[in-house]
Design a protein around this motif. Structure first.
Motif, PDB file in Angstrom:
ATOM      1  N   ARG A  64      -5.742  -8.006  -7.579  1.00 52.49           N
ATOM      2  CA  ARG A  64      -5.527  -7.402  -6.263  1.00 52.49           C
ATOM      3  C   ARG A  64      -6.371  -6.153  -6.103  1.00 52.49           C
ATOM      4  NH1 ARG A  64      -2.436  -9.632  -2.515  1.00 52.49           N
ATOM      5  NH2 ARG A  64      -0.363 -10.091  -3.148  1.00 52.49           N
ATOM      6  N   ARG A  65      -6.797  -5.873  -4.883  1.00 53.21           N
ATOM      7  CA  ARG A  65      -7.568  -4.648  -4.648  1.00 53.21           C
ATOM      8  C   ARG A  65      -7.046  -3.930  -3.410  1.00 53.21           C
ATOM      9  NH1 ARG A  65     -11.906  -7.994  -2.560  1.00 53.21           N
ATOM     10  NH2 ARG A  65     -11.684  -7.698  -0.356  1.00 53.21           N
ATOM     11  N   LEU A  66      -7.135  -2.617  -3.471  1.00 56.16           N
ATOM     12  CA  LEU A  66      -6.709  -1.785  -2.361  1.00 56.16           C
ATOM     13  C   LEU A  66      -7.746  -0.689  -2.163  1.00 56.16           C
ATOM     14  CD1 LEU A  66      -4.235  -1.837  -0.532  1.00 56.16           C
ATOM     15  CD2 LEU A  66      -3.110  -0.285  -2.099  1.00 56.16           C
ATOM     16  N   ARG A  67      -8.207  -0.556  -0.940  1.00 57.54           N
ATOM     17  CA  ARG A  67      -9.238   0.434  -0.620  1.00 57.54           C
ATOM     18  C   ARG A  67      -8.614   1.606   0.111  1.00 57.54           C
ATOM     19  NH1 ARG A  67     -12.621   3.474   0.940  1.00 57.54           N
ATOM     20  NH2 ARG A  67     -14.378   3.383   2.328  1.00 57.54           N
ATOM     21  N   ASN A  68      -8.656   2.769  -0.493  1.00 61.36           N
ATOM     22  CA  ASN A  68      -8.224   4.011   0.133  1.00 61.36           C
ATOM     23  C   ASN A  68      -6.806   3.925   0.714  1.00 61.36           C
ATOM     24  OD1 ASN A  68      -8.678   6.658   0.730  1.00 61.36           O
ATOM     25  ND2 ASN A  68     -10.029   6.270   2.454  1.00 61.36           N
ATOM     26  N   PRO A  69      -5.815   3.507  -0.091  1.00 55.27           N
ATOM     27  CA  PRO A  69      -4.459   3.331   0.432  1.00 55.27           C
ATOM     28  C   PRO A  69      -3.731   4.662   0.631  1.00 55.27           C
ATOM     29  CG  PRO A  69      -4.459   3.024  -1.931  1.00 55.27           C
ATOM     30  CD  PRO A  69      -5.907   3.216  -1.515  1.00 55.27           C
ATOM     31  N   SER A  70      -2.687   4.632   1.449  1.00 56.19           N
ATOM     32  CA  SER A  70      -1.808   5.792   1.544  1.00 56.19           C
ATOM     33  C   SER A  70      -1.021   5.870   0.235  1.00 56.19           C
ATOM     34  CB  SER A  70      -0.832   5.642   2.715  1.00 56.19           C
ATOM     35  OG  SER A  70       0.083   4.601   2.445  1.00 56.19           O
ATOM     36  N   GLU A  71      -0.458   7.022  -0.059  1.00 56.46           N
ATOM     37  CA  GLU A  71       0.325   7.168  -1.293  1.00 56.46           C
ATOM     38  C   GLU A  71       1.502   6.199  -1.299  1.00 56.46           C
ATOM     39  OE1 GLU A  71       2.711  10.486  -3.958  1.00 56.46           O
ATOM     40  OE2 GLU A  71       1.562  11.150  -2.228  1.00 56.46           O
ATOM     41  N   SER A  72       2.189   6.054  -0.172  1.00 55.13           N
ATOM     42  CA  SER A  72       3.346   5.152  -0.131  1.00 55.13           C
ATOM     43  C   SER A  72       2.922   3.696  -0.317  1.00 55.13           C
ATOM     44  CB  SER A  72       4.138   5.326   1.162  1.00 55.13           C
ATOM     45  OG  SER A  72       3.357   5.008   2.288  1.00 55.13           O
ATOM     46  N   ASP A  73       1.808   3.293   0.286  1.00 52.58           N
ATOM     47  CA  ASP A  73       1.316   1.925   0.091  1.00 52.58           C
ATOM     48  C   ASP A  73       0.934   1.686  -1.362  1.00 52.58           C
ATOM     49  OD1 ASP A  73       1.709   1.189   2.714  1.00 52.58           O
ATOM     50  OD2 ASP A  73      -0.400   1.368   3.284  1.00 52.58           O
ATOM     51  N   LEU A  74       0.275   2.658  -1.969  1.00 48.27           N
ATOM     52  CA  LEU A  74      -0.113   2.515  -3.368  1.00 48.27           C
ATOM     53  C   LEU A  74       1.126   2.362  -4.256  1.00 48.27           C
ATOM     54  CD1 LEU A  74      -2.179   2.473  -5.643  1.00 48.27           C
ATOM     55  CD2 LEU A  74      -2.134   4.975  -5.626  1.00 48.27           C
ATOM     56  N   LYS A  75       2.131   3.185  -4.030  1.00 49.71           N
ATOM     57  CA  LYS A  75       3.341   3.113  -4.850  1.00 49.71           C
ATOM     58  C   LYS A  75       4.085   1.792  -4.638  1.00 49.71           C
ATOM     59  CE  LYS A  75       4.036   8.000  -5.674  1.00 49.71           C
ATOM     60  NZ  LYS A  75       4.856   9.184  -5.439  1.00 49.71           N
ATOM     61  N   LYS A  76       4.135   1.299  -3.404  1.00 49.07           N
ATOM     62  CA  LYS A  76       4.756  -0.012  -3.140  1.00 49.07           C
ATOM     63  C   LYS A  76       4.010  -1.115  -3.878  1.00 49.07           C
ATOM     64  CE  LYS A  76       6.277   1.026   1.528  1.00 49.07           C
ATOM     65  NZ  LYS A  76       6.019   0.755   2.938  1.00 49.07           N
ATOM     66  N   TRP A  77       2.697  -1.049  -3.827  1.00 47.24           N
ATOM     67  CA  TRP A  77       1.839  -2.045  -4.458  1.00 47.24           C
ATOM     68  C   TRP A  77       2.045  -2.030  -5.963  1.00 47.24           C
ATOM     69  CZ3 TRP A  77      -3.865  -2.007  -5.792  1.00 47.24           C
ATOM     70  CH2 TRP A  77      -4.436  -3.257  -5.607  1.00 47.24           C
ATOM     71  N   ILE A  78       2.114  -0.829  -6.530  1.00 46.74           N
ATOM     72  CA  ILE A  78       2.320  -0.687  -7.968  1.00 46.74           C
ATOM     73  C   ILE A  78       3.677  -1.250  -8.371  1.00 46.74           C
ATOM     74  CG2 ILE A  78       2.752   1.033  -9.791  1.00 46.74           C
ATOM     75  CD1 ILE A  78       0.473   2.701  -8.472  1.00 46.74           C
ATOM     76  N   GLU A  79       4.722  -0.957  -7.594  1.00 47.49           N
ATOM     77  CA  GLU A  79       6.066  -1.474  -7.896  1.00 47.49           C
ATOM     78  C   GLU A  79       6.076  -2.989  -7.921  1.00 47.49           C
ATOM     79  OE1 GLU A  79       8.966   0.187  -5.229  1.00 47.49           O
ATOM     80  OE2 GLU A  79       8.474   2.239  -5.866  1.00 47.49           O
ATOM     81  N   LYS A  80       5.334  -3.617  -7.006  1.00 49.38           N
ATOM     82  CA  LYS A  80       5.275  -5.080  -6.951  1.00 49.38           C
ATOM     83  C   LYS A  80       4.539  -5.691  -8.129  1.00 49.38           C
ATOM     84  CE  LYS A  80       5.087  -6.229  -2.087  1.00 49.38           C
ATOM     85  NZ  LYS A  80       4.262  -6.817  -1.052  1.00 49.38           N
ATOM     86  N   LEU A  81       3.457  -5.042  -8.533  1.00 50.25           N
ATOM     87  CA  LEU A  81       2.526  -5.678  -9.466  1.00 50.25           C
ATOM     88  C   LEU A  81       2.596  -5.180 -10.905  1.00 50.25           C
ATOM     89  CD1 LEU A  81      -0.541  -5.836  -7.088  1.00 50.25           C
ATOM     90  CD2 LEU A  81       0.991  -7.692  -7.690  1.00 50.25           C
ATOM     91  N   VAL A  82       3.243  -4.050 -11.140  1.00 52.00           N
ATOM     92  CA  VAL A  82       3.268  -3.519 -12.510  1.00 52.00           C
ATOM     93  C   VAL A  82       4.634  -3.732 -13.099  1.00 52.00           C
ATOM     94  CG1 VAL A  82       3.065  -1.417 -13.887  1.00 52.00           C
ATOM     95  CG2 VAL A  82       1.469  -1.845 -12.041  1.00 52.00           C
TER      96      VAL A  82
END
Length: 82
Positions: A64-82
């Motif tokens: 998965r890749r994320l370009r310049n995400p907001s902090e909340s989007d990054l944390k949501k993404w991390i919770e899903k994938l890590v």
């Protein structure tokens, strides 16, 4: 299961430093790939985008890749994938 997190960016880039700080604060291991000091890192980043532009900062978690995400989007993404 350990997920492979990569941060493509540049040391001089404040947004890159911002994302590195977030990951450090979450105690997550990641690989920083400086696209300004390494042609191989720049090429790897270009290969992630159809346009082949040097879009940084970009964070990848596995496939998965994320370009310049907001902090909340990054944390949501991390919770899903890590």
């Amino acid at each position: 299961m350990e997920t492979n997190i990569k941060v493509y960016g540049a040391e001089r880039c404040h947004k890159t430093q911002y994302y590195k700080r977030i990951l450090d604060d979450l105690n997550l291991k990641y690989t920083f790939l400086d696209v300004e000091t390494s042609k191989a890192n720049a090429e790897a980043l270009r290969n992630l985008y159809e346009s082949r532009k040097l879009n940084f900062p970009t964070i990848t978690i596995g496939e998965r890749r994320l370009r310049n995400p907001s902090e909340s989007d990054l944390k949501k993404w991390i919770e899903k994938l890590v």
